[in-house]
Design a protein around this motif. Structure first.
Motif, PDB file in Angstrom:
ATOM      1  N   THR A 232       0.828  -1.210   0.000  1.00 53.47           N
ATOM      2  CA  THR A 232       0.000   0.000   0.000  1.00 53.47           C
ATOM      3  C   THR A 232       0.863   1.262   0.000  1.00 53.47           C
TER       4      THR A 232
ATOM      5  N   THR B  14       6.140  -0.068  -9.148  1.00 58.58           N
ATOM      6  CA  THR B  14       5.490  -1.255  -9.721  1.00 58.58           C
ATOM      7  C   THR B  14       5.122  -2.299  -8.673  1.00 58.58           C
TER       8      THR B  14
ATOM      9  N   GLY C  90      -0.008  -1.775  -5.011  1.00 58.47           N
ATOM     10  CA  GLY C  90      -1.321  -2.161  -5.475  1.00 58.47           C
ATOM     11  C   GLY C  90      -2.134  -0.933  -5.854  1.00 58.47           C
ATOM     12  N   ARG C  91      -3.385  -1.156  -6.243  1.00 55.70           N
ATOM     13  CA  ARG C  91      -4.258  -0.034  -6.610  1.00 55.70           C
ATOM     14  C   ARG C  91      -4.417   0.919  -5.437  1.00 55.70           C
ATOM     15  N   TRP C  92      -4.416   2.209  -5.727  1.00 56.90           N
ATOM     16  CA  TRP C  92      -4.510   3.301  -4.759  1.00 56.90           C
ATOM     17  C   TRP C  92      -3.258   3.411  -3.882  1.00 56.90           C
TER      18      TRP C  92
ATOM     19  N   SER D 173       0.750   5.072 -18.077  1.00 55.97           N
ATOM     20  CA  SER D 173      -0.643   4.659 -17.853  1.00 55.97           C
ATOM     21  C   SER D 173      -0.711   3.380 -17.035  1.00 55.97           C
TER      22      SER D 173
ATOM     23  N   HIS E 293      -3.405   4.063 -14.332  1.00 52.90           N
ATOM     24  CA  HIS E 293      -4.451   3.043 -14.167  1.00 52.90           C
ATOM     25  C   HIS E 293      -4.527   2.488 -12.741  1.00 52.90           C
ATOM     26  N   PRO E 294      -3.409   2.295 -12.041  1.00 49.30           N
ATOM     27  CA  PRO E 294      -3.511   1.871 -10.637  1.00 49.30           C
ATOM     28  C   PRO E 294      -3.900   3.002  -9.684  1.00 49.30           C
ATOM     29  N   SER E 295      -4.036   4.216 -10.218  1.00 51.35           N
ATOM     30  CA  SER E 295      -4.424   5.390  -9.417  1.00 51.35           C
ATOM     31  C   SER E 295      -3.463   5.623  -8.252  1.00 51.35           C
ATOM     32  N   LEU E 296      -2.171   5.621  -8.563  1.00 53.64           N
ATOM     33  CA  LEU E 296      -1.169   5.825  -7.530  1.00 53.64           C
ATOM     34  C   LEU E 296      -1.065   7.304  -7.148  1.00 53.64           C
TER      35      LEU E 296
END
Length: 343
Positions: A230, A247, A250-252, A270, A275-278
């Motif tokens: 996270t 990399t 995880g998402r967010w 992307s 796309h993972p909204s980091l």
């Protein structure tokens, strides 16, 4: 008094200089501990790379000092002789928005001067500092603890606070030098039960485990255990490690970049970031209020930053101290200018 200068070409030069006299609003600090930062190695010791805020002006080296006030100049309002103090290593103009918030690191005034870069630093028996740049060192902490906080632990604390690390997080730290070790120790104190440390140097991975800075380690080039995370903190200043930090989230996920000097290349922004909204933070040192807060927390947590110190040298052996730090296989290296004084 004796003082160490950094002329470049991986050398240290000891010189006899006059003991400074405090002017208005200034204090003379007897330096008890002065640790070596990775930035000293990267941008001054090996060669003078910096410009602007990182331009070395031939001053006494060392920007992580801690000691005791021994003399005050006129106009001093709160600090007094005998106070144990940590020196915030950037002295700003005191007037801009950044300075007023305590982030002198971000001051852009021509009057901004950093200890060890544009004004004399802590690799000397005495240091002249502005009263406004001093933070009281709690009695429960050692002078070496304070020197570690002056930059390294302060930088790491800013990073984990920016990432809002808590007990809900799984944390990856890339780069297990002193700042990475600090980030791991602080993340664990903030509640993270999983902290994985990544570093190519076997000794550093083993040391991180031995002091409890991490719960597991990762050797670059192998799968990262525990991913996805996270939170990721990069303290390496290495582009490949920074990419691993991104990399492995995880998402967010939230990533904080504090290691300097790298070139980061992301082939597909992307896929890696958008796309993972980091959330990606750049974080540069810390502020005076945050440093004071950290010192209080360290006492509450019974955490002593000097746990990351592996090597101690007297000022007379500053050359050996820098060579050890530059080898990149140690924890924190500290210079103790006042030989024979208990730290």
């Amino acid at each position: 008094m004796q003082a160490a200068f950094l002329p470049g070409d991986s050398t240290v030069e000891l010189r006899e200089v006059e003991r400074p006299v405090p002017g208005h609003g200034q204090m003379l600090v007897e330096v008890r501990a002065s640790t070596i930062c990775g930035s000293d190695i990267r941008a001054i010791y090996r060669e003078h790379l910096g410009t602007g805020a990182e331009a070395y002006q031939g001053v006494v080296g060392g920007h992580e000092p801690c000691g005791v006030v021994v003399e005050t100049g006129p106009g001093v309002a709160e600090r007094a002789v005998g106070d144990r103090v940590v020196v915030y290593h950037i002295s700003g103009c005191g007037l801009c928005a950044e300075c007023r918030e305590g982030y002198q690191i971000a001051c852009t005034s021509p009057r901004r001067a950093a200890h060890g870069w544009q004004r004399d630093g802590g690799h000397a028996e005495y240091l002249l500092a502005e009263e406004r740049d001093l933070v009281v060192l709690p009695d429960a902490l050692s002078f070496v603890d304070g020197a570690c906080v002056a930059c390294g632990f302060g930088t790491a604390y800013e990073a984990v606070v920016r990432a809002q690390v808590s007990g809900r997080d799984r944390v990856l730290v890339t780069g297990l030098g002193p700042v990475g070790l600090a980030a791991g120790l602080l993340a664990r104190r903030l509640g993270a039960t999983t902290v994985v440390g990544s570093d190519p140097v076997t000794e550093r991975r083993e040391f991180a485990l031995s002091i409890g800075a991490v719960t597991d380690v990762h050797e670059p080039g192998t799968p990262v255990p525990g991913a996805p995370f996270t939170v990721a903190v990069d303290a390496s200043g290495n582009g490949a490690a920074q990419l691993t930090a991104l990399t492995s989230l995880g998402r967010w996920g939230r990533c904080v970049l504090v290691g300097e000097g790298a070139s980061l290349s992301v082939e597909d922004v992307s896929a890696v970031v958008i796309h993972p909204s980091l959330t990606v933070h750049g974080s540069w040192v810390t502020s005076l209020p945050r440093m004071a807060e950290l010192l209080e927390r360290l006492v509450e947590w019974d955490l002593h930053p000097e746990v990351v110190v592996t090597d101690r040298f007297p000022l007379a052996d500053a050359s050996t101290a820098y060579a050890a730090a530059a080898a990149g296989r140690t924890g924190k290296v500290v210079i103790e200018p006042q030989s024979g004084v208990r730290l």
